[in-house]
Design an enzyme around this catalytic site. Structure first.
Site, PDB file in Angstrom:
ATOM      1  N   HIS A   5       8.521 -24.430  19.195  1.00 28.66           N
ATOM      2  CA  HIS A   5       9.295 -23.311  19.271  1.00 28.66           C
ATOM      3  C   HIS A   5       8.911 -22.303  20.631  1.00 28.66           C
ATOM      4  O   HIS A   5       7.905 -21.897  20.651  1.00 28.66           O
ATOM      5  CB  HIS A   5       9.245 -22.479  18.218  1.00 28.66           C
ATOM      6  CG  HIS A   5       9.605 -22.902  16.812  1.00 28.66           C
ATOM      7  ND1 HIS A   5       8.830 -22.782  15.769  1.00 28.66           N
ATOM      8  CD2 HIS A   5      10.690 -23.134  16.389  1.00 28.66           C
ATOM      9  CE1 HIS A   5       9.258 -23.494  14.675  1.00 28.66           C
ATOM     10  NE2 HIS A   5      10.581 -23.787  15.036  1.00 28.66           N
ATOM     11  N   GLN A  11      13.868 -25.190   3.995  1.00 22.04           N
ATOM     12  CA  GLN A  11      14.660 -23.921   4.125  1.00 22.04           C
ATOM     13  C   GLN A  11      16.088 -24.415   3.771  1.00 22.04           C
ATOM     14  O   GLN A  11      16.876 -23.061   3.496  1.00 22.04           O
ATOM     15  CB  GLN A  11      14.634 -23.411   5.847  1.00 22.04           C
ATOM     16  CG  GLN A  11      13.203 -22.953   6.049  1.00 22.04           C
ATOM     17  CD  GLN A  11      12.873 -22.644   7.520  1.00 22.04           C
ATOM     18  OE1 GLN A  11      14.086 -22.661   8.266  1.00 22.04           O
ATOM     19  NE2 GLN A  11      11.657 -22.294   7.994  1.00 22.04           N
ATOM     20  N   ASP A  64      17.813 -26.802  12.105  1.00 30.64           N
ATOM     21  CA  ASP A  64      16.721 -25.609  12.044  1.00 30.64           C
ATOM     22  C   ASP A  64      16.784 -25.280  10.515  1.00 30.64           C
ATOM     23  O   ASP A  64      16.121 -25.761   9.828  1.00 30.64           O
ATOM     24  CB  ASP A  64      16.919 -24.658  13.027  1.00 30.64           C
ATOM     25  CG  ASP A  64      15.731 -23.559  13.112  1.00 30.64           C
ATOM     26  OD1 ASP A  64      14.985 -23.675  12.401  1.00 30.64           O
ATOM     27  OD2 ASP A  64      15.852 -22.610  14.018  1.00 30.64           O
ATOM     28  N   HIS A 101      14.877 -23.896  20.937  1.00 29.66           N
ATOM     29  CA  HIS A 101      15.493 -22.462  21.305  1.00 29.66           C
ATOM     30  C   HIS A 101      15.450 -22.270  22.759  1.00 29.66           C
ATOM     31  O   HIS A 101      16.494 -22.369  23.395  1.00 29.66           O
ATOM     32  CB  HIS A 101      14.906 -21.424  20.523  1.00 29.66           C
ATOM     33  CG  HIS A 101      14.779 -21.454  19.086  1.00 29.66           C
ATOM     34  ND1 HIS A 101      15.856 -21.851  18.317  1.00 29.66           N
ATOM     35  CD2 HIS A 101      13.619 -21.521  18.173  1.00 29.66           C
ATOM     36  CE1 HIS A 101      15.483 -22.147  17.144  1.00 29.66           C
ATOM     37  NE2 HIS A 101      14.245 -21.898  16.857  1.00 29.66           N
ATOM     38  N   ARG A 105      12.077 -13.670   7.960  1.00 27.76           N
ATOM     39  CA  ARG A 105      10.775 -14.268   7.932  1.00 27.76           C
ATOM     40  C   ARG A 105      10.029 -14.188   6.707  1.00 27.76           C
ATOM     41  O   ARG A 105       9.347 -15.050   6.107  1.00 27.76           O
ATOM     42  CB  ARG A 105       9.990 -14.532   9.006  1.00 27.76           C
ATOM     43  CG  ARG A 105       8.861 -15.303   9.434  1.00 27.76           C
ATOM     44  CD  ARG A 105       8.196 -15.451  10.725  1.00 27.76           C
ATOM     45  NE  ARG A 105       7.327 -14.103  10.718  1.00 27.76           N
ATOM     46  CZ  ARG A 105       6.211 -14.208  11.613  1.00 27.76           C
ATOM     47  NH1 ARG A 105       5.956 -15.245  12.255  1.00 27.76           N
ATOM     48  NH2 ARG A 105       5.422 -13.371  11.438  1.00 27.76           N
ATOM     49  N   HIS A 140       3.452 -24.977  16.722  1.00 30.58           N
ATOM     50  CA  HIS A 140       4.399 -24.128  16.034  1.00 30.58           C
ATOM     51  C   HIS A 140       5.087 -23.249  17.108  1.00 30.58           C
ATOM     52  O   HIS A 140       6.464 -23.196  17.420  1.00 30.58           O
ATOM     53  CB  HIS A 140       3.961 -23.222  14.845  1.00 30.58           C
ATOM     54  CG  HIS A 140       5.048 -22.425  14.565  1.00 30.58           C
ATOM     55  ND1 HIS A 140       5.287 -21.229  14.885  1.00 30.58           N
ATOM     56  CD2 HIS A 140       5.854 -22.851  13.260  1.00 30.58           C
ATOM     57  CE1 HIS A 140       6.336 -20.667  14.151  1.00 30.58           C
ATOM     58  NE2 HIS A 140       6.645 -21.755  13.243  1.00 30.58           N
ATOM     59  N   TYR A 163       5.306 -27.805   8.800  1.00 26.37           N
ATOM     60  CA  TYR A 163       4.260 -27.092   9.066  1.00 26.37           C
ATOM     61  C   TYR A 163       3.698 -26.494   7.456  1.00 26.37           C
ATOM     62  O   TYR A 163       2.964 -25.841   7.271  1.00 26.37           O
ATOM     63  CB  TYR A 163       4.443 -25.957   9.816  1.00 26.37           C
ATOM     64  CG  TYR A 163       5.505 -24.795   9.510  1.00 26.37           C
ATOM     65  CD1 TYR A 163       5.441 -24.139   8.699  1.00 26.37           C
ATOM     66  CD2 TYR A 163       6.924 -25.121  10.088  1.00 26.37           C
ATOM     67  CE1 TYR A 163       6.359 -22.951   8.186  1.00 26.37           C
ATOM     68  CE2 TYR A 163       8.025 -24.176   9.706  1.00 26.37           C
ATOM     69  CZ  TYR A 163       7.695 -23.092   8.867  1.00 26.37           C
ATOM     70  OH  TYR A 163       8.743 -22.398   8.541  1.00 26.37           O
ATOM     71  N   ARG A 167       2.639 -18.075  20.081  1.00 31.56           N
ATOM     72  CA  ARG A 167       1.957 -17.080  19.444  1.00 31.56           C
ATOM     73  C   ARG A 167       1.107 -17.819  18.351  1.00 31.56           C
ATOM     74  O   ARG A 167       0.127 -17.306  17.863  1.00 31.56           O
ATOM     75  CB  ARG A 167       2.961 -16.132  18.714  1.00 31.56           C
ATOM     76  CG  ARG A 167       4.083 -16.793  17.763  1.00 31.56           C
ATOM     77  CD  ARG A 167       4.998 -15.494  17.368  1.00 31.56           C
ATOM     78  NE  ARG A 167       6.329 -15.975  17.298  1.00 31.56           N
ATOM     79  CZ  ARG A 167       6.783 -16.517  16.344  1.00 31.56           C
ATOM     80  NH1 ARG A 167       5.980 -16.647  15.224  1.00 31.56           N
ATOM     81  NH2 ARG A 167       7.842 -17.214  16.107  1.00 31.56           N
ATOM     82  N   HIS A 183      15.841 -30.798  15.476  1.00 29.94           N
ATOM     83  CA  HIS A 183      15.164 -29.632  14.867  1.00 29.94           C
ATOM     84  C   HIS A 183      15.425 -29.361  13.636  1.00 29.94           C
ATOM     85  O   HIS A 183      16.585 -28.832  13.180  1.00 29.94           O
ATOM     86  CB  HIS A 183      15.063 -28.391  15.831  1.00 29.94           C
ATOM     87  CG  HIS A 183      13.954 -27.484  15.443  1.00 29.94           C
ATOM     88  ND1 HIS A 183      12.555 -27.714  15.382  1.00 29.94           N
ATOM     89  CD2 HIS A 183      14.187 -26.347  14.832  1.00 29.94           C
ATOM     90  CE1 HIS A 183      11.921 -26.625  15.291  1.00 29.94           C
ATOM     91  NE2 HIS A 183      12.914 -25.799  14.620  1.00 29.94           N
ATOM     92  N   HIS A 195      13.850 -27.661   9.424  1.00 33.66           N
ATOM     93  CA  HIS A 195      12.627 -27.393   8.413  1.00 33.66           C
ATOM     94  C   HIS A 195      13.589 -27.557   7.172  1.00 33.66           C
ATOM     95  O   HIS A 195      14.294 -26.785   6.754  1.00 33.66           O
ATOM     96  CB  HIS A 195      12.498 -26.016   8.539  1.00 33.66           C
ATOM     97  CG  HIS A 195      11.930 -25.580   9.947  1.00 33.66           C
ATOM     98  ND1 HIS A 195      10.613 -25.950  10.459  1.00 33.66           N
ATOM     99  CD2 HIS A 195      12.330 -24.820  10.772  1.00 33.66           C
ATOM    100  CE1 HIS A 195      10.891 -25.391  11.615  1.00 33.66           C
ATOM    101  NE2 HIS A 195      11.743 -24.785  11.974  1.00 33.66           N
TER     102      HIS A 195
HETATM  103  C1  NGQ Z   1       9.916 -21.346  11.358  1.00 32.95           C
HETATM  104  N1  NGQ Z   1      12.120 -20.561  12.400  1.00 32.95           N
HETATM  105  O1  NGQ Z   1       8.880 -21.641  11.636  1.00 32.95           O
HETATM  106  O2  NGQ Z   1      10.746 -21.740  10.342  1.00 32.95           O
HETATM  107  C2  NGQ Z   1      10.681 -20.442  12.376  1.00 32.95           C
HETATM  108  C3  NGQ Z   1      10.420 -18.961  11.625  1.00 32.95           C
HETATM  109  C4  NGQ Z   1       8.298 -18.203  13.052  1.00 32.95           C
HETATM  110  C5  NGQ Z   1      12.832 -20.167  13.227  1.00 32.95           C
HETATM  111  N2  NGQ Z   1      12.208 -19.749  14.401  1.00 32.95           N
HETATM  112  C6  NGQ Z   1       9.085 -18.709  11.418  1.00 32.95           C
HETATM  113  N3  NGQ Z   1      14.332 -20.420  13.465  1.00 32.95           N
HETATM  114  O3  NGQ Z   1       9.213 -18.435  13.915  1.00 32.95           O
HETATM  115  O4  NGQ Z   1       7.089 -17.579  12.821  1.00 32.95           O
HETATM  116 ZN    ZN Z   2      12.113 -23.974  13.954  1.00 34.69          ZN
END
Ligand code: NGQ
Ligand code: ZN
Length: 442
Positions: A222, A50, A310, A259, A72, A197, A111, A200, A45, A47
């Site tokens: 996630h 980041q 991540d 996670h 975030r 994603h 994404y 939610r 995993h 991104h």
């Molecule tokens: C992400 N990261 O998509 O990069 C997420 C944060 C979210 C992690 N969950 C954004 N570690 O979950 O909306």
């Molecule tokens: Zn992630």
């Protein structure tokens, strides 16, 4: 380190297609020689973009309570200015660092699809192409996971302005995934899977449409990372997130639940039985204050797991594994939590993460065996933390003591990409990365 255990005088023959053709033991050396060989680990995993925020999101305004959700916001502001050339430079640096730490493949959960104003690029796969170029330049194996992201929260709430670069409807998503697959053909060993994603960010009908087109490739999502998400899912559906997913999606061995931090006992057992992989990202989960995954209970049920970097706040295969073990020690107040029958947490954990990582990335790998991908890591037997060790002790020396400094050579699909602990492109990648950060700050 072969599937049956440690062996001596091992010759690994590699075929032209990047697979291991043959493994022989007790033979004389021909070709390059290395003292300690283990399978390459998949990073389940990432991104990549980041990485450029690493260390820049640790400071909260005086007196303000900081949380995952505050982080975030910072991430959303950071994303506003990223162009494909920045993403390529950042990902190239992140991927060379992954290789230098012993990761041979990365599942890139991608994404950031659209331009800064949220408009499609002329080529919908523009950002995918930047990530593929970075994988190609670094030589890391790529499992690219374009992400379907449609809503701001449970109940199909309209996406926030800050999410405009991420949003697709299921039809646009299908076209994007198809474009990604076409682009990935130019990158040896790359493959494309599917991702949602989070619960939610999608709706059940869109989820089903994405899954209908997913074929046999990996499916990542996630789930249950923050307790707020658990509460919101309960309010929306009456079920906890992992339970909802198990009840409403065909969760099986193609799936990686990233996670899955907050599960009750029944969810933990049911997830283990599904054959899916839990994609754990211990450094990021600690950094973001997510909570601790119930790894001991999950492993006792036969649950499969993988590790991922991540947010890439710190990139290290050894430290992800060590922190996974340490989180359990801190919660359960004992030692050797994830060693299983071997009695060696390093060996037990590595075995789990090698197997689960390959599964989550959709490859035959994680083993030094004919037919597996020739993704290999050589450890430095002379490193001070390894020199007095034997067998599983070499892994203890790497994972708990030396960390990345014990990684001496790395091969991906039979091609050597790290020599003497260094990636030959690392210096150039750092220069480009610095230029990129300067232009982002300007
Ligand atoms: C992400 N990261 O998509 O990069 C997420 C944060 C979210 C992690 N969950 C954004 N570690 O979950 O909306
Ligand atoms: Zn992630």
């Amino acid at each position: 380190l072969l599937p049956a255990g440690w062996a001596r005088d091992v010759r690994v023959s590699i075929a032209g297609d990047g697979q291991i053709a043959q493994v022989q033991c007790g033979v004389d050396a021909i070709g390059a020689r290395h003292a300690l060989g283990i399978p390459g680990l998949a990073n389940a995993h990432s991104h990549a973009f980041q990485r450029a925020m690493a260390g820049l999101a640790e400071h909260s305004p005086a007196g303000a309570a900081d949380s995952f959700w505050g982080w975030r916001e910072t991430m959303y502001r950071f994303v506003e200015r990223l162009e494909p050339r920045h993403v390529e430079a950042i990902a190239t640096l992140a991927y060379t660092q992954m290789l230098e730490s012993g990761f041979t493949r990365v599942a890139e959960f991608h994404y950031l699809h659209h331009d800064p104003r949220g408009r499609r690029y002329a080529d919908a796969g523009e950002m995918c192409a930047a990530l593929i170029a970075a994988a190609h330049a670094s030589g890391i194996g790529l499992t690219l996971l374009p992400v379907h992201y449609q809503f701001a929260d449970f109940g199909a709430l309209a996406p926030l302005p800050a999410q405009r670069r991420f949003v697709t409807d299921p039809d646009a998503y299908a076209a994007l995934r198809e474009r990604a697959a076409a682009l990935a053909e130019a990158c040896p060993g790359a493959l494309v899977g599917s991702a949602l994603h989070s619960l939610r960010a999608i709706a059940p009908a869109g989820m089903r449409q994405v899954l209908d087109g997913a074929g046999a490739g990996p499916v990542h999502i996630h789930v249950a990372e923050q307790t707020r998400e658990v509460d919101a899912c309960l309010a929306w559906s009456g079920a906890r997130p992992v339970q909802w997913l198990l009840d409403n999606a065909p969760v099986d061995a193609r799936w990686c639940l990233v996670h899955a931090t907050h599960m009750d006992e029944a969810e933990c057992r049911a997830l283990a039985r599904s054959g899916a992989v839990a994609g754990l990202c211990p450094i990021t989960e600690a950094n973001l204050g997510d909570g601790v995954f119930p790894a001991v209970a999950y492993a006792a049920e036969g649950g499969r797991l993988a590790v991922g970097t991540d947010s890439n706040v710190h990139i290290s295969a050894a430290q992800e594994l060590a922190l996974l073990e340490y989180g359990q020690r801190l919660t359960l107040r004992r030692r050797n939590c994830l060693g299983g029958a071997s009695g060696s947490p390093a060996r037990g954990l590595l075995a789990l993460a090698l197997c689960g990582g390959a599964q989550a990335c959709g490859i035959a790998g994680g083993r030094i065996e004919a037919g597996a991908r020739a993704d290999l890591v050589a450890l430095d037997a002379a490193h001070p933390s390894l020199c007095a060790q034997q067998q599983d002790g070499w892994l203890d020396g790497w994972i708990f003591a030396a960390g990345d400094a014990a990684v001496s050579a790395v091969w991906v699909g039979g091609q050597q990409v790290v020599h003497g602990g260094r990636h030959p492109r690392a210096v150039r990648a750092r220069e480009r990365y610095r230029d990129c950060l300067r232009s982002l700050q300007a």
